[in-house]
Write a protein that holds these residues in place. Structure first.
Motif, PDB file in Angstrom:
ATOM      1  N   THR A  89     -24.365 -51.800   1.472  1.00  0.00           N
ATOM      2  CA  THR A  89     -23.846 -51.456   0.149  1.00  0.00           C
ATOM      3  C   THR A  89     -22.481 -50.785   0.254  1.00  0.00           C
ATOM      4  O   THR A  89     -21.563 -51.093  -0.515  1.00  0.00           O
ATOM      5  CB  THR A  89     -24.827 -50.524  -0.582  1.00  0.00           C
ATOM      6  OG1 THR A  89     -26.098 -51.163  -0.697  1.00  0.00           O
ATOM      7  CG2 THR A  89     -24.320 -50.172  -1.965  1.00  0.00           C
ATOM      8  N   ARG A 125     -18.640 -51.854  -1.257  1.00  0.00           N
ATOM      9  CA  ARG A 125     -17.874 -50.981  -2.145  1.00  0.00           C
ATOM     10  C   ARG A 125     -16.497 -50.643  -1.599  1.00  0.00           C
ATOM     11  O   ARG A 125     -15.545 -50.446  -2.354  1.00  0.00           O
ATOM     12  CB  ARG A 125     -18.642 -49.675  -2.374  1.00  0.00           C
ATOM     13  CG  ARG A 125     -19.924 -49.810  -3.178  1.00  0.00           C
ATOM     14  CD  ARG A 125     -20.624 -48.473  -3.258  1.00  0.00           C
ATOM     15  NE  ARG A 125     -21.783 -48.499  -4.134  1.00  0.00           N
ATOM     16  CZ  ARG A 125     -22.586 -47.483  -4.335  1.00  0.00           C
ATOM     17  NH1 ARG A 125     -22.352 -46.337  -3.703  1.00  0.00           N
ATOM     18  NH2 ARG A 125     -23.615 -47.578  -5.143  1.00  0.00           N
ATOM     19  N   HIS A 141     -17.799 -41.346  -0.840  1.00  0.00           N
ATOM     20  CA  HIS A 141     -18.222 -41.873  -2.140  1.00  0.00           C
ATOM     21  C   HIS A 141     -18.710 -43.325  -2.057  1.00  0.00           C
ATOM     22  O   HIS A 141     -19.272 -43.842  -3.027  1.00  0.00           O
ATOM     23  CB  HIS A 141     -17.090 -41.758  -3.169  1.00  0.00           C
ATOM     24  CG  HIS A 141     -15.872 -42.573  -2.838  1.00  0.00           C
ATOM     25  ND1 HIS A 141     -14.852 -42.076  -2.045  1.00  0.00           N
ATOM     26  CD2 HIS A 141     -15.521 -43.841  -3.171  1.00  0.00           C
ATOM     27  CE1 HIS A 141     -13.912 -43.008  -1.920  1.00  0.00           C
ATOM     28  NE2 HIS A 141     -14.292 -44.087  -2.586  1.00  0.00           N
ATOM     29  N   GLN A 187     -24.446 -43.960  -0.721  1.00  0.00           N
ATOM     30  CA  GLN A 187     -25.408 -43.441  -1.677  1.00  0.00           C
ATOM     31  C   GLN A 187     -26.693 -43.089  -0.955  1.00  0.00           C
ATOM     32  O   GLN A 187     -27.195 -43.889  -0.154  1.00  0.00           O
ATOM     33  CB  GLN A 187     -25.697 -44.477  -2.766  1.00  0.00           C
ATOM     34  CG  GLN A 187     -26.650 -43.973  -3.847  1.00  0.00           C
ATOM     35  CD  GLN A 187     -26.809 -44.962  -4.978  1.00  0.00           C
ATOM     36  OE1 GLN A 187     -26.249 -46.048  -4.938  1.00  0.00           O
ATOM     37  NE2 GLN A 187     -27.590 -44.602  -5.984  1.00  0.00           N
ATOM     38  N   ASP A 188     -27.226 -41.907  -1.223  1.00  0.00           N
ATOM     39  CA  ASP A 188     -28.456 -41.461  -0.586  1.00  0.00           C
ATOM     40  C   ASP A 188     -29.579 -42.439  -0.924  1.00  0.00           C
ATOM     41  O   ASP A 188     -29.906 -42.622  -2.104  1.00  0.00           O
ATOM     42  CB  ASP A 188     -28.814 -40.056  -1.083  1.00  0.00           C
ATOM     43  CG  ASP A 188     -29.962 -39.436  -0.308  1.00  0.00           C
ATOM     44  OD1 ASP A 188     -30.788 -40.202   0.244  1.00  0.00           O
ATOM     45  OD2 ASP A 188     -30.034 -38.199  -0.252  1.00  0.00           O
ATOM     46  N   SER A 202     -31.466 -43.100  -4.519  1.00  0.00           N
ATOM     47  CA  SER A 202     -31.412 -44.430  -5.110  1.00  0.00           C
ATOM     48  C   SER A 202     -32.806 -44.959  -5.380  1.00  0.00           C
ATOM     49  O   SER A 202     -33.054 -45.599  -6.394  1.00  0.00           O
ATOM     50  CB  SER A 202     -30.663 -45.380  -4.167  1.00  0.00           C
ATOM     51  OG  SER A 202     -30.662 -46.690  -4.678  1.00  0.00           O
TER      52      SER A 202
END
Length: 395
Positions: free
Chosen positions: A324, A328, A337, A340-341, A345
């Protein structure tokens, strides 16, 4: 001198007198084994060991120590050093230890694709001292036929470790045949599959994956088939731990845990923050290469975030997180940034996922019941392949 004695024995050896010289020599590379005194003129063997562990993970160390520093040597062995010799020692004992250590480097067969060789504690599975000790345990099993039980939480590479045990053994040229114990099937089907896999393995290795999934209905088949299948094969089994449970928990009178002559437990990534970064860098490099992206690595903030992750599913969570992040990121650095944890999520999607999983599970159970638990017929009724059904049942 010790160096002269090693050369007389036909071992290529180089001696240095100080910590500074040792550091320079290690930076030049091409060192297979370090034999170091605990006390050096300008420092200690502990300093050299700790620096080398960071810069050259897995480099084998033998410590030499006088009585007053034995505790230091013991502590370093616990941290990953190969062994220590207490002064005064006999030269034959010294040469023998060096030869045995080098034999573990030179004699072990390939452990995977490419040109990499599995060498004693080189960090194929990670760089934490606990993982390096596991790798050395694997190396020492190369001439053993003892059954091995590999335990650990999901996503830790239990099958990969089992493959390393096989490929570093004298059976490496023989087949490695897996039996997925999570497949839902009748006792007769399970017994037939064990016997067929044993025949296919020949003089190789039989790998029982997920033995905790062997249910009560199949225990008898396992106990009946295993003695007939066991002749001539090496047995390795894996067991998934849930929340750190005892891998021998339970009181069923079956033969499952008779398998573990040697028990190896892989610690979770959350207990090895340095390995999270090591694994993350490897995952990122592979993902970037696959997507044709040029990514240099992580920002300091991203590395700090990764090191603190809990990762309930270990490598599975980490791989998904990095896939992911790569999608990004626009530049060559993965920033904080972009990450994402996975636990946070999961909280937003868990209800929908659970509903889908429960609906799928109910459909599979109904198809199996209608078709008397015949895998092929159940798969046909669901409109999916037999292999696809096995995968869904295993999950």
């Amino acid at each position: 001198s010790l160096v002269d004695r090693l050369r007389i024995e036909g071992i290529d050896a180089l001696g240095v007198a100080t910590l500074a010289d040792a550091r320079r020599r290690l930076e030049d590379g091409d060192v297979d084994l370090v034999v170091c005194d605990i006390r050096l003129p300008d420092g200690t063997g502990r300093e050299l060991f700790e620096e080398a562990t960071r810069r050259h993970p897995g480099l084998p160390f033998i410590l030499m120590t006088a009585y007053g520093t034995v505790s230091d040597a013991v502590a370093l062995v616990k941290a990953g050093a190969v062994d220590y010799l207490e002064k005064p020692f006999e030269l034959p004992a010294f040469v023998g230890l060096v030869r045995r250590s080098l034999a573990l480097l030179d004699d072990i067969r390939r452990a995977g694709g490419g040109s990499d060789r599995f060498r004693l504690g080189v960090g194929l599975l990670g760089r934490d001292p606990s993982i390096l000790r596991i790798e050395r345990s694997i190396a020492k099993l190369r001439d053993s036929d003892a059954a091995v039980l590999v335990s650990g939480e999901r996503g830790l590479g239990k099958k990969r470790l089992a493959l390393l045990v096989h490929r570093s053994s004298r059976r490496a040229s023989e087949p490695f045949v897996e039996i997925d114990c999570g497949v839902r099937e009748t006792a007769a089907e399970f017994e037939a599959r064990i016997l067929a896999a044993s025949a296919a393995a020949g003089g190789g290795t039989l790998f029982f994956h997920a033995v905790e999934a062997i249910d009560d209905a199949r225990i008898g088949a396992f106990a009946h088939a295993f003695p007939r299948a066991n002749g001539g094969v090496r047995v390795i089994s894996s067991r998934s731990l849930d929340g750190g449970a005892d891998p021998r928990a339970g009181s069923r009178p079956d033969r499952i845990w008779d398998l573990h002559g040697v028990h190896i437990t892989i610690p979770p990534l959350r207990e090895r923050p340095d390995d999270i970064l090591h694994t993350a860098r490897a995952f990122l490099a592979r993902a970037a290469a696959k997507s044709g992206r040029h990514v240099e690595g992580f920002s300091p903030a991203a590395e700090e975030f990764l090191s603190a992750l809990r990762l309930p599913a270990n490598g599975h969570d980490l791989r998904a997180l990095l896939d992911t992040a790569l999608s990004r990121a626009e530049g060559r650095i993965i920033e904080r940034h972009h990450l994402q944890d996975p636990v946070a999520s999961d909280r937003t999607t868990i209800d929908l996922r659970r509903a889908v999983e429960e609906a799928e599970r109910s459909a599979i159970q109904a198809a199996l019941a209608v078709n008397d638990h015949a895998i092929g017929k159940a798969a046909d009724s669901l409109g999916i392949s037999r292999k696809n059904l096995w995968e869904k049942m295993r999950r």
